[in-house]
Design a protein around this motif. Structure first.
Motif, short mmCIF file in Angstrom:
data_model
loop_
_atom_site.label_atom_id
_atom_site.label_comp_id
_atom_site.label_asym_id
_atom_site.label_seq_id
_atom_site.Cartn_x
_atom_site.Cartn_y
_atom_site.Cartn_z
N ARG B 156 0.71 -0.66 -0.44
CA ARG B 156 0.14 0.07 0.01
C ARG B 156 0.68 0.57 -0.04
O ARG B 156 0.64 1.96 -0.41
N PHE B 157 2.08 1.07 0.95
CA PHE B 157 2.81 2.30 0.95
C PHE B 157 3.51 2.21 -0.27
O PHE B 157 3.73 4.00 -0.89
N ARG B 158 3.20 1.39 -1.23
CA ARG B 158 4.60 1.49 -2.53
C ARG B 158 3.69 2.04 -3.41
O ARG B 158 4.33 3.19 -4.23
N LEU B 159 2.01 1.53 -3.45
CA LEU B 159 1.30 2.16 -4.67
C LEU B 159 1.23 3.49 -4.60
O LEU B 159 1.26 4.54 -5.04
N ALA B 160 0.81 4.19 -2.78
CA ALA B 160 1.18 5.22 -2.60
C ALA B 160 1.68 6.58 -2.70
O ALA B 160 1.63 7.33 -3.62
N ALA B 161 3.03 5.74 -2.48
CA ALA B 161 4.63 6.47 -3.29
C ALA B 161 4.76 6.30 -5.01
O ALA B 161 5.22 7.87 -5.11
N SER B 162 4.30 5.40 -5.24
CA SER B 162 4.26 5.64 -6.77
C SER B 162 2.56 6.68 -7.72
O SER B 162 2.89 7.01 -8.03
N LEU B 163 2.82 6.36 -6.60
CA LEU B 163 0.64 7.62 -6.83
C LEU B 163 1.02 9.28 -6.92
O LEU B 163 0.95 10.33 -6.63
N GLY B 164 3.08 9.42 -5.71
CA GLY B 164 2.66 10.71 -5.26
C GLY B 164 1.91 11.36 -4.07
O GLY B 164 2.46 12.32 -4.03
N PHE B 165 1.81 10.36 -3.46
CA PHE B 165 1.24 10.68 -1.82
C PHE B 165 2.03 11.18 -0.50
O PHE B 165 3.04 10.69 -0.46
N ASP B 169 -1.52 12.69 2.19
CA ASP B 169 -2.65 11.50 1.90
C ASP B 169 -2.64 10.43 2.61
O ASP B 169 -3.42 9.77 2.19
N ILE B 170 -1.33 9.98 2.55
CA ILE B 170 -1.45 8.46 3.43
C ILE B 170 -2.46 8.66 4.17
O ILE B 170 -2.77 7.50 5.09
N ALA B 171 -1.75 9.61 4.86
CA ALA B 171 -2.70 9.68 6.44
C ALA B 171 -3.99 9.15 6.14
O ALA B 171 -4.87 8.58 6.77
N SER B 264 8.85 -5.35 3.17
CA SER B 264 9.11 -4.89 4.36
C SER B 264 8.56 -3.38 3.92
O SER B 264 8.59 -3.04 2.99
N VAL B 265 8.16 -3.20 5.27
CA VAL B 265 8.09 -1.19 4.52
C VAL B 265 9.17 -0.51 4.54
O VAL B 265 9.97 -0.52 5.24
N THR B 266 9.03 0.31 3.17
CA THR B 266 9.71 1.67 3.10
C THR B 266 8.41 2.63 3.33
O THR B 266 7.84 2.59 2.17
N ARG B 267 8.84 3.99 3.76
CA ARG B 267 8.07 4.98 3.70
C ARG B 267 8.94 6.03 2.50
O ARG B 267 9.58 7.03 3.49
N TRP B 268 8.40 5.49 1.60
CA TRP B 268 9.06 7.39 0.94
C TRP B 268 8.45 8.45 1.16
O TRP B 268 8.91 9.21 0.78
N ASP B 269 7.13 8.30 1.72
CA ASP B 269 6.74 9.86 2.07
C ASP B 269 7.46 10.79 2.94
O ASP B 269 7.26 11.50 3.36
N ALA B 270 7.81 9.92 3.77
CA ALA B 270 8.23 10.50 5.72
C ALA B 270 9.88 10.85 5.09
O ALA B 270 10.23 11.06 5.87
N GLN B 271 10.60 11.16 3.90
CA GLN B 271 12.03 11.50 4.62
C GLN B 271 12.26 12.78 4.24
O GLN B 271 13.69 13.01 4.06
N THR B 272 11.76 13.55 4.20
CA THR B 272 11.67 15.23 4.23
C THR B 272 12.10 15.51 5.46
O THR B 272 12.38 14.62 7.07
N GLN B 273 13.73 16.14 6.36
CA GLN B 273 13.65 17.06 6.96
C GLN B 273 13.13 17.50 8.03
O GLN B 273 13.47 16.57 9.77
N MET B 274 11.99 17.65 8.04
CA MET B 274 11.21 18.13 8.92
C MET B 274 10.32 17.04 9.82
O MET B 274 10.92 17.41 10.82
N LEU B 275 9.88 15.63 9.19
CA LEU B 275 9.32 14.97 9.72
C LEU B 275 10.25 14.22 10.05
O LEU B 275 9.89 13.92 11.45
N ARG B 276 12.08 13.94 10.20
CA ARG B 276 12.61 13.14 10.58
C ARG B 276 12.84 14.01 11.94
O ARG B 276 13.00 12.89 12.83
N ALA B 277 12.68 15.76 11.81
CA ALA B 277 13.48 16.01 13.18
C ALA B 277 12.01 15.42 14.33
O ALA B 277 12.30 15.40 15.23
#
Lengths: 327, 513
Positions: B156-165, B169-171, B264-277
Motif C-alpha cells: 500500500r505504501f509502495r502504491l501510495a509512493a508511486s502515486l506521489g502521495f 494523503d497517506i494519513a 518490508s515497509v519503506t516509507r518514501w513519503d516521510a523522508q523530509t528533514q522536517m518530519l525526521r526532526a
C-alpha cells in the motif's frame, strides 16, 4: 492374623495423628514472614504443646476480620491474632468469638485492660517520625505541626490501621474541632496513601519531612541498620495507641489448645519475639527487658478509644476528615 | 452448532463466571443492599473523569509516537519497543516509586529546577494521577497502535509512493481507516484500567479527593464488611465499563485495507528533514519519559541485588510458573473468543471478552472465595487461582491484538480457505498461526508479564509459605526492608521484561524486516 496387624498399625497411626492436634491461627501477612515473629513463635509454642501450630496469613489487619466473616461458622480458624483494638467492636458484633476467660492478664501497658473477649499481644504509640539531619526543630504538638510548613505523609483511614489511628488521635485531641484542625493541617499533607508501606517508603525517599508511624520505628533503623538519624515525637497532647489483640474463635474444635495458646501468648516465648520482629511493644515485658531505642521516646499521655467507642466515633470522624481534605 | 461457536461460547462462559459470576456470589452472600452515599457519588465522578482524561491523553500521545516508530529505523528501536511493554506490567507500588524518584518533591526534575533556582514541581494532585496513568498506559497504547501500523501491507505504501502521495494523503487513505479500527478498542482498554485504579490514584492524588470506586469497594469490604454495598459499587463500575465498551466497539470500523505480500515497509513519503526532526524529537521525549523512572527503579535495586534473602528467588520461580500457566490459559480463552468474534462480526462477543477489566479485582477475589470455600481449601488453590484470574484479566489485551488481525486474515484469505475446504485444525495451523505470529507473540508476552507483576487476587488467597514475587516485595516493605524490596522490584522488572521479550521476539523480528 494379617488383618489384625494391619488394624493395629492403623490404630497406631490414628492415635499418632490425634496426638498431633493442629491449632490454626489466622493472622496478618507480615506476621508470618521470615522477618516477622511467626517462625519464632511457632517453634516456641510447638516445643511445649505437642501440636502443630498453623499460622495462616490473611491479607492485612483489616482484611483479617472480613475474611473470617466470609468464612462464617465453617472457618478453620481457632484463633484470630492481629485485630486492631479500633476494629474490635466489629469483631465482637460478628458473634464469632468466645470469651478468653483469663481473669487478670499480666500486662505491661499504660492503660487498663477490661476486655473479656480479646487479649492484647502487642501495642505501640502512633507518632510522627522524622529525619534528624533534615528537620532541626520538630513540632512538639499538633498545634505546632499545623503552624509549621513541614510536609507529612499519612495513610488513608479507610484502608489502613495507622490512618485510622491518626483519625481517632485527632478526634481525641480536638473533639468537635477535629474537622477544623484537618483543614488547618491540609497544606502540610503531601499525600495520603493506601497503606503504611507506601507512606513510609515515600518518607525514606525524601518525599516528606515526616511520616505517621510508631514511636518504635526509629529503633528499627538503629538496631537493624545501625542508623540513628530517625526519631519519633511525643506530642504534648499525648499519643494515640495501637493495641493489637487476639481472640478465640467460638467454633474452634480444639478449645483447650486455643486457651493454651492465649496463655502462651503472654509469656516470654511469645513476647520476647515481638520487639525486634514486629517492632512494637510487647503486651507483657519479657524478663530480658526492652531492646535499645524502645524507651527513648515515651509519651506522657496515652490516648485510646476502646472497642464500641472507637466504632461510634469513626463514622463521624471519617466524614469530617473527608470533607476537610476534599476541599 | 459449529465448533467455533461451541468453543467460543465455552470460553465466554468462563469469562462471565469470573466477572458476573463472582459478583453474583458476593450479592448472594450479602445480607441486603445499602444505597449510595454522597462520598460514593464523588468517587464515581472522580473515577470517570480521571479515566477519561488519562485514556484520551494516552491515545493523543500514542498516535504520533507509534507513527514515528513505525516509519523510522534507528539503533535501539527493538529495545525501545521492548521497553514500551514495561511500565504497565510493573506492580503499581513499584511504578509509583519510580515516578516519584523522577517527578517527586525530591526527584530528578525538582532537583534540576532547584539547581537553576526555580520552584520544585509537585506530582501530587489530579495531574499526578493522570501523569501516572499516562506513564502506565501510553506505552500500551503505543504498542497497540503500532500493531495497527505494522499491519498495513507494504504494497500500500509502495502504491501510495508511486502515486506521489504525501504524508497527508497517506494519513487520509491508509492511516486514518486503520486508526478508526484500532483506537476505540485501545481507548476502552485504557479507560477500564484507569477506572479500577486504586493505590496509584490515592498515593499520587494527594488525599481523599482522589478516591476511586475501587477504594470505596475496599472500604465497604474491610472497614464495614458491607458486602451488599461492595457488590452494588462493583455493579455500577461494571455497568459503566460495559456501556463504554459498547460505545467504543460501535465506533470502531473494520479498515478493509486488503491483503499484502508481507514485504518490508519503506516509507518514501516521510523522508523530509522536517518530519525526521519531529519524529526524532517525539521518540526521544517518550524514551526519556518512560525509561527514566524504570532506570531509577533498577538503580535503586542494584545495591541489594546479590544479598537478597533466598525466599525472593523462590518467589521469583513461583511467579514465573504462574506467568507461564497464565499464558496458556489466555490463549485457550483468547483464541476461541477471537474466532467467534470474527465469525459473528458482532461486537458483543468482543465486548464481553474485554469487560473483565471493569470487574473489581477485590470482588473477583472475594466472589471466588465465596464460591470455592464450601468446596475446597482456597489456600491450597492460591497459585492456580492466581494464574486463572491473571489470564482472564489479560484477555482484553489478547483480544485487542488478536481480533483485528484474525478479522483481517479471514477477510483476505477466508474465502480462499473456504474454497479449499480448509477448516478446523488445518485452518488454524496453516492459515491462522503463521499470520498471527506478531499479535500472538505480543499477546503471550503481555499476558506473561502482566501475570508476573499482578498482585490482584493473590493477596486474598495467599498461602503463607508460597508468596509470589510481588507479594514478597510488599512483605519486605511492610517489614521496613525497603532496600531489599527495591532489589526485589529490580528482579521483577527484569524477569517481566525477559518474559515479554522471549514471547514478543517473533513479532519484533518481523517489525524490523
Amino acid at each position: 492374623m494379617k488383618a489384625t496387624i494391619i488394624a493395629a498399625g492403623l490404630a497406631t497411626l490414628a492415635s499418632a495423628a490425634s496426638a498431633q492436634d493442629t491449632l490454626t491461627v489466622y493472622t496478618y501477612d507480615s506476621f508470618v514472614t521470615e522477618w516477622g515473629p511467626g517462625p519464632i513463635i511457632k517453634e516456641n509454642f510447638e516445643a511445649q504443646c505437642d501440636c502443630t501450630l498453623d499460622l495462616v496469613a490473611v491479607g492485612d489487619g483489616a482484611e483479617l476480620l472480613s475474611r473470617l466473616q466470609l468464612e462464617g461458622d465453617r472457618t478453620e480458624a481457632d484463633i484470630v491474632l492481629g485485630i486492631d483494638e479500633n476494629l474490635s467492636a466489629a469483631a465482637r458484633d460478628s458473634a464469632m468469638f468466645a470469651l478468653h476467660g483469663v481473669d487478670s492478664p499480666d500486662l505491661s501497658m499504660p492503660v487498663e485492660w477490661a476486655n473479656d473477649m480479646f487479649l492484647p499481644f502487642d501495642w505501640g504509640y502512633f507518632a510522627f517520625v522524622y529525619d534528624k539531619t533534615r528537620v532541626e526543630n520538630p513540632p512538639q504538638s499538633f498545634e505546632e505541626l499545623a503552624d509549621s510548613d513541614l510536609k507529612i505523609v499519612i495513610q488513608d483511614p479507610r484502608s489502613s490501621t495507622p490512618g485510622l489511628g491518626l483519625l481517632l488521635w485527632v478526634k481525641a485531641v480536638y473533639g468537635e474541632e477535629a474537622g477544623a484542625y484537618w483543614e488547618r493541617l491540609a497544606d502540610n499533607i503531601v499525600t495520603v496513601t493506601k497503606g503504611w508501606s507506601e507512606a513510609y517508603g515515600m518518607f525514606l525517599e525524601g518525599e516528606a519531612d515526616m511520616v505517621l508511624s510508631y514511636t518504635t520505628s526509629p529503633a528499627y533503623h538503629l538496631l537493624a541498620e545501625g542508623d540513628d538519624t530517625k526519631a519519633a515525637i511525643a506530642f504534648e497532647e499525648g499519643n494515640y495507641m495501637q493495641i493489637e489483640v487476639a481472640g478465640k474463635v467460638a467454633t474452634t474444635d480444639v478449645p483447650e489448645l486455643a486457651d493454651q495458646f492465649l496463655d502462651f501468648m503472654l509469656t516470654d516465648g511469645f513476647q520476647s519475639a515481638i520487639p525486634e520482629t514486629n517492632w512494637m511493644y510487647p503486651a507483657h515485658t519479657p524478663q530480658e527487658g526492652l531492646p535499645e531505642g524502645f524507651e527513648s521516646v515515651v509519651p506522657e499521655k496515652a490516648l485510646i478509644y476502646f472497642g464500641t467507642e472507637a466504632r461510634d466515633i469513626r463514622e463521624v470522624a471519617l466524614e469530617e476528615w473527608r470533607a476537610a481534605l476534599s476541599q | 452448532m459449529t465448533r467455533t461457536t461451541a468453543t467460543g461460547s465455552i470460553a465466554l462462559a468462563v469469562v462471565l463466571l469470573f466477572t458476573l459470576g463472582t459478583l453474583a456470589a458476593v450479592f448472594w452472600r450479602a445480607e441486603g443492599l445499602s444505597g449510595f452515599g454522597t462520598a460514593d457519588w464523588a468517587a464515581l465522578r472522580f473515577s470517570v473523569v480521571q479515566a477519561t482524561l488519562s485514556a484520551t491523553l494516552s491515545i493523543l500521545f500514542a498516535v504520533p509516537l507509534a507513527r514515528a516508530i513505525a516509519r523510522r529505523r534507528f539503533r535501539g528501536r527493538g529495545l525501545l519497543i521492548l521497553l514500551l511493554g514495561a511500565p504497565f506490567i510493573l506492580p503499581t507500588i513499584v511504578a509509583v516509586f519510580g515516578l516519584i524518584s523522577v517527578f517527586g518533591r525530591s526527584g530528578i526534575v525538582s532537583d534540576l529546577l532547584r539547581l537553576v533556582g526555580l520552584e520544585p514541581i509537585s506530582i501530587y494532585g489530579f495531574h499526578g494521577v493522570v501523569l501516572a496513568h499516562v506513564f502506565f498506559n501510553l506505552p500500551l497504547a503505543t504498542r497497540l497502535v503500532l500493531q495497527g501500523w505494522l499491519a498495513i501491507p507494504s504494497e500500500r505504501f509502495r502504491l501510495a509512493a508511486s502515486l506521489g502521495f504525501g504524508p497527508r494523503d497517506i494519513a487520509r487513505t491508509l492511516e486514518r481507516p486503520m486508526l478508526r479500527e484500532v483506537l476505540p478498542g485501545t481507548f476502552l482498554v485504557i479507560f477500564l484500567l484507569c477506572l479500577t485504579s486504586f493505590a496509584v490514584a490515592l498515593a499520587l492524588g494527594g488525599g481523599p479527593k482522589a478516591t476511586t470506586i475501587e477504594l470505596a469497594i475496599y472500604q465497604a469490604f474491610n472497614l464495614e464488611f458491607d458486602l451488599g454495598k461492595a457488590a452494588l459499587l462493583a455493579l455500577v463500575q461494571f455497568a459503566l465499563g460495559l456501556a463504554v465498551a459498547l460505545v467504543a466497539l460501535k465506533v470502531a470500523l473494520p479498515s478493509g485495507i486488503g491483503a499484502g505480500l508481507d514485504r518490508s515497509v519503506t516509507r518514501w513519503d516521510a523522508q523530509t528533514q522536517m518530519l525526521r526532526a519531529v519524529d526524532a524529537a517525539l521518540i526521544s521525549a517518550a524514551t526519556v519519559f518512560l525509561v527514566l523512572p524504570m532506570a531509577m527503579i533498577a538503580l535503586d535495586g542494584v545495591p541489594r541485588l546479590f544479598s537478597l534473602p533466598a525466599s525472593i528467588w523462590w518467589a521469583t520461580l513461583r511467579s514465573l510458573g504462574v506467568a507461564l500457566a497464565s499464558v496458556l490459559v489466555t490463549l485457550a480463552l483468547g483464541f476461541p473468543i477471537a474466532a467467534l468474534a470474527v465469525k459473528r462480526r458482532g461486537r458483543l462477543v468482543e465486548g464481553i471478552g474485554s469487560i473483565t477489566l471493569a470487574a473489581s479485582p477485590l470482588v473477583i477475589g472475594t466472589g471466588l472465595f465465596v464460591i470455592l470455600f464450601p468446596l475446597t481449601d482456597p489456600f491450597a488453590l492460591a497459585l492456580p487461582v492466581t494464574a486463572l484470574v491473571n489470564a482472564v484479566m489479560s484477555l482484553p489485551f489478547a483480544l485487542r491484538a488478536l481480533v483485528p488481525a484474525l478479522g483481517q486474515i479471514e477477510a483476505d484469505y477466508g474465502r480462499l480457505a473456504d474454497g479449499l475446504g480448509m477448516t478446523g485444525m488445518a485452518r488454524f495451523r496453516h492459515l491462522w498461526l503463521p499470520r498471527l505470529r506478531r499479535p500472538l507473540g505480543f499477546t503471550m508476552g503481555l499476558s506473561a508479564a502482566l501475570s508476573m507483576g499482578d498482585l490482584g487476587v493473590i493477596a486474598l488467597f495467599a498461602a503463607p509459605d508460597a508468596p509470589t514475587l510481588p507479594l514478597q516485595i510488599y512483605r519486605l516493605m511492610a517489614a521496613y526492608r525497603m532496600p531489599d524490596a527495591a532489589g526485589g522490584a529490580l528482579i521483577l522488572l527484569a524477569s517481566s521484561l525477559a518474559l515479554f521479550w522471549l514471547f514478543d521476539r517473533g513479532g519484533r523480528a518481523d517489525a524490523d524486516a
